[in-house]
Design a protein around this motif. Sequence first.
Motif, PDB file in Angstrom:
ATOM      1  N   TRP A  58       0.827  -1.214   0.000  1.00  0.00           N
ATOM      2  CA  TRP A  58       0.000   0.000   0.000  1.00  0.00           C
ATOM      3  C   TRP A  58       0.859   1.261   0.000  1.00  0.00           C
ATOM      4  CZ3 TRP A  58      -1.466   2.741   4.921  1.00  0.00           C
ATOM      5  CH2 TRP A  58      -2.279   3.856   4.654  1.00  0.00           C
ATOM      6  N   LYS A  59       1.878   1.310   0.884  1.00  0.00           N
ATOM      7  CA  LYS A  59       2.675   2.529   1.038  1.00  0.00           C
ATOM      8  C   LYS A  59       3.761   2.672  -0.015  1.00  0.00           C
ATOM      9  CE  LYS A  59       2.524   5.105   4.067  1.00  0.00           C
ATOM     10  NZ  LYS A  59       1.799   6.384   4.251  1.00  0.00           N
ATOM     11  N   LYS A  60       4.325   1.545  -0.482  1.00  0.00           N
ATOM     12  CA  LYS A  60       5.445   1.575  -1.430  1.00  0.00           C
ATOM     13  C   LYS A  60       5.140   0.661  -2.621  1.00  0.00           C
ATOM     14  CE  LYS A  60       8.133   4.034   1.351  1.00  0.00           C
ATOM     15  NZ  LYS A  60       8.691   5.369   0.997  1.00  0.00           N
ATOM     16  N   PRO A  61       4.136   1.017  -3.416  1.00  0.00           N
ATOM     17  CA  PRO A  61       3.737   0.108  -4.509  1.00  0.00           C
ATOM     18  C   PRO A  61       4.748   0.011  -5.633  1.00  0.00           C
ATOM     19  CG  PRO A  61       2.539   2.183  -4.657  1.00  0.00           C
ATOM     20  CD  PRO A  61       3.308   2.239  -3.368  1.00  0.00           C
ATOM     21  N   ASN A  62       5.668   0.979  -5.745  1.00  0.00           N
ATOM     22  CA  ASN A  62       6.556   1.023  -6.905  1.00  0.00           C
ATOM     23  C   ASN A  62       7.993   0.579  -6.625  1.00  0.00           C
ATOM     24  OD1 ASN A  62       4.465   2.118  -8.566  1.00  0.00           O
ATOM     25  ND2 ASN A  62       4.844   4.145  -7.657  1.00  0.00           N
ATOM     26  N   VAL A  63       8.268   0.069  -5.425  1.00  0.00           N
ATOM     27  CA  VAL A  63       9.636  -0.372  -5.150  1.00  0.00           C
ATOM     28  C   VAL A  63       9.925  -1.658  -5.930  1.00  0.00           C
ATOM     29  CG1 VAL A  63       9.638   0.659  -2.850  1.00  0.00           C
ATOM     30  CG2 VAL A  63       8.977  -1.736  -3.127  1.00  0.00           C
ATOM     31  N   VAL A  64      11.217  -1.957  -6.087  1.00  0.00           N
ATOM     32  CA  VAL A  64      11.624  -3.138  -6.850  1.00  0.00           C
ATOM     33  C   VAL A  64      11.245  -4.401  -6.090  1.00  0.00           C
ATOM     34  CG1 VAL A  64      13.571  -4.363  -7.875  1.00  0.00           C
ATOM     35  CG2 VAL A  64      13.520  -1.856  -7.879  1.00  0.00           C
ATOM     36  N   ARG A  65      10.476  -5.256  -6.741  1.00  0.00           N
ATOM     37  CA  ARG A  65      10.091  -6.551  -6.174  1.00  0.00           C
ATOM     38  C   ARG A  65      10.417  -7.634  -7.197  1.00  0.00           C
ATOM     39  NH1 ARG A  65       5.974  -3.121  -4.135  1.00  0.00           N
ATOM     40  NH2 ARG A  65       5.651  -3.352  -1.875  1.00  0.00           N
ATOM     41  N   PRO A  66      11.605  -8.262  -7.105  1.00  0.00           N
ATOM     42  CA  PRO A  66      11.945  -9.318  -8.073  1.00  0.00           C
ATOM     43  C   PRO A  66      11.005 -10.515  -8.023  1.00  0.00           C
ATOM     44  CG  PRO A  66      13.900  -8.538  -6.936  1.00  0.00           C
ATOM     45  CD  PRO A  66      12.732  -7.941  -6.231  1.00  0.00           C
ATOM     46  N   PHE A  67      10.305 -10.690  -6.890  1.00  0.00           N
ATOM     47  CA  PHE A  67       9.290 -11.744  -6.779  1.00  0.00           C
ATOM     48  C   PHE A  67       8.089 -11.132  -6.074  1.00  0.00           C
ATOM     49  CE2 PHE A  67       6.961 -15.089  -4.722  1.00  0.00           C
ATOM     50  CZ  PHE A  67       6.960 -16.123  -5.642  1.00  0.00           C
ATOM     51  N   LYS A  68       6.905 -11.417  -6.586  1.00  0.00           N
ATOM     52  CA  LYS A  68       5.696 -10.830  -6.003  1.00  0.00           C
ATOM     53  C   LYS A  68       4.679 -11.936  -5.760  1.00  0.00           C
ATOM     54  CE  LYS A  68       2.894  -6.635  -6.516  1.00  0.00           C
ATOM     55  NZ  LYS A  68       2.599  -5.483  -7.394  1.00  0.00           N
ATOM     56  N   VAL A  69       4.331 -12.140  -4.488  1.00  0.00           N
ATOM     57  CA  VAL A  69       3.385 -13.189  -4.135  1.00  0.00           C
ATOM     58  C   VAL A  69       1.987 -12.790  -4.585  1.00  0.00           C
ATOM     59  CG1 VAL A  69       2.993 -12.261  -1.825  1.00  0.00           C
ATOM     60  CG2 VAL A  69       2.565 -14.676  -2.255  1.00  0.00           C
ATOM     61  N   TRP A  70       1.218 -13.764  -5.056  1.00  0.00           N
ATOM     62  CA  TRP A  70      -0.172 -13.540  -5.430  1.00  0.00           C
ATOM     63  C   TRP A  70      -0.951 -13.248  -4.151  1.00  0.00           C
ATOM     64  CZ3 TRP A  70      -4.396 -17.610  -6.498  1.00  0.00           C
ATOM     65  CH2 TRP A  70      -5.477 -17.026  -7.190  1.00  0.00           C
ATOM     66  N   TRP A  71      -1.673 -12.121  -4.101  1.00  0.00           N
ATOM     67  CA  TRP A  71      -2.240 -11.657  -2.834  1.00  0.00           C
ATOM     68  C   TRP A  71      -3.235 -12.619  -2.183  1.00  0.00           C
ATOM     69  CZ3 TRP A  71      -7.369 -10.828  -1.974  1.00  0.00           C
ATOM     70  CH2 TRP A  71      -8.191 -10.625  -3.076  1.00  0.00           C
ATOM     71  N   PRO A  72      -4.042 -13.414  -2.930  1.00  0.00           N
ATOM     72  CA  PRO A  72      -4.912 -14.374  -2.225  1.00  0.00           C
ATOM     73  C   PRO A  72      -4.128 -15.380  -1.374  1.00  0.00           C
ATOM     74  CG  PRO A  72      -5.693 -14.060  -4.461  1.00  0.00           C
ATOM     75  CD  PRO A  72      -4.366 -13.379  -4.371  1.00  0.00           C
ATOM     76  N   LEU A  73      -2.918 -15.742  -1.802  1.00  0.00           N
ATOM     77  CA  LEU A  73      -2.102 -16.658  -0.994  1.00  0.00           C
ATOM     78  C   LEU A  73      -1.702 -15.989   0.315  1.00  0.00           C
ATOM     79  CD1 LEU A  73       0.234 -18.272  -3.692  1.00  0.00           C
ATOM     80  CD2 LEU A  73      -1.952 -19.098  -2.801  1.00  0.00           C
TER      81      LEU A  73
END
Length: 542
Positions: free
Chosen positions: A441-456
Amino acid sequence: MSWWSRLSKRQRENQDDRASESQLSEKDQRIQKEPNNDTDLNPGGLTFEEDTAGGLGRHLGVTSCTLLIVGRIIGTGIFSTPSSILSGVGSVGASLMLWVLGFLLSFCGLFIWLEFGTMFPRSGGEKVYLEAVYRKPKYLATVVFAANAILLGFTASGCIVFASNILVAAEQTAGRWNERGIALGVIFFVTLLHGLTPKTGVLIMNLLSIFKIVILLFVVVTGWVVLSGKTRVTDPHYNFRNAFAGSSTSSYEYATATFKVLNAYAGWSNVNYVMNNVRNPVRTLKIAGPLGLGICAILYLLANVAYFSAATKTEIDNSGVTVAALFFGNVFGSVAERALAVFIALSALGNVITITFAASRVNQELAKEGIPLPFGNKFWASNWPTGRSPLPGLIIHLIPSVIVIIAPPPNIAYPFILDVEGYPQQIINLFIVIGLFYLRWKKPNVVRPFKVWWPLAVFFLAAAVFLLVAPFLRPPGGIGDTPPLPYYLYCLVGIAIMFAGVLYWAAWRVILPKVFGYEFVPRKERLDDGTVVTVFSNKKIQ
């Protein structure tokens, strides 16, 4: 070896590293060399370069990291836990479903830790992620985590399991002190192994992890043979005809059994604790995490099927031995049970070696942040005496392990201590997954090389809340796992340990400075082995 041979070997290693790095994506290379440069996201007081300085450097590849996870997950639980889970939930079908649920929950957790671990590829695990999210009050998250990591960071149970099984294999009676003497020998051996010969420690750790995989493969293949009807087991399909008959209807029983299953899967985050020692950490973590947990999950499920094919539910309930001992006894005869004792002992030893390796790095990271410790934090943060491995961090792990091995009466204390260990970790897990949503929510644009699917992540959050509430539900008859102790006592003790961290932080950062009129002035020092630490000086307020 001549100087020329050593030079050639070093050149080949450098070429291999450059070749590996060339295969990385541009995003992965950026996160490994220059992590998110947002100052609001930097965990703790050290920069990425300062935090990763010193020690043996990056020497763990994909294979070692996968085996690090396998060696941590496969301990002694898979040889003993299935029988207690079966007795708790009442049926083979419900028991197998819980192992599947534990596998799904563990994978959800792994994906959350992968997102954090690739955002912040530095040692410390949850310490780093809590610091990145819960920045105020300053150092509160660090100290509360430290209270849990240090006070409950022991491997006494694995040492005791090794000792008891070695005595069984040697046909010796386990007395009060011969068992504890062997257990003490194990923890001192492992401490010196990792502290003085770190590369040998990693080699032994990897070999024992491979050994565990081989043993479980042997159990699985034997189970297939049993199911084919070609052994002395008369009716291998008996447990699977009406698999859910007799299933419990108590939510407490399912919650307790789920805790045991999750404890058997514990260790999927092991690489996150040692990221400073991992080559190409982002790429390696994304491969080793799912691979290590996947190997263990498949072996666990198939091993349970093998166990239940060799003995009926009634036999398992009335045997008084572990399900693995019953399996080997029914298939191979009573002589095989001694061989099983050796297998379990070696599995426990591998688990102790793996846990200790990771725990020492976490302790070192806590000391590097300037947490007040006896004799000053610089010693505990160092790689003394070799300059390559944190023996002081290993000593921090050694002390509570020795106390737990020597002090309490084992029959009630050890199961209770295992329960106490698990509850604060569930509290930490809850704050980690809440922190994940907060950063999204606060940092949506930071680098995330892996992003978990939110329902999990939502599923993991719901499970964490359930596992925190369910132990307070009254069990049938009001009797828990560790009578005569109250069933809810381990939860209260776990909460008390975390609250002790809050009090320690308040005394260090608020009460003492206010009473004596000083403020903290931080500075950074580089030790002889290259490690950078934060040191606080007290400045009198005029």
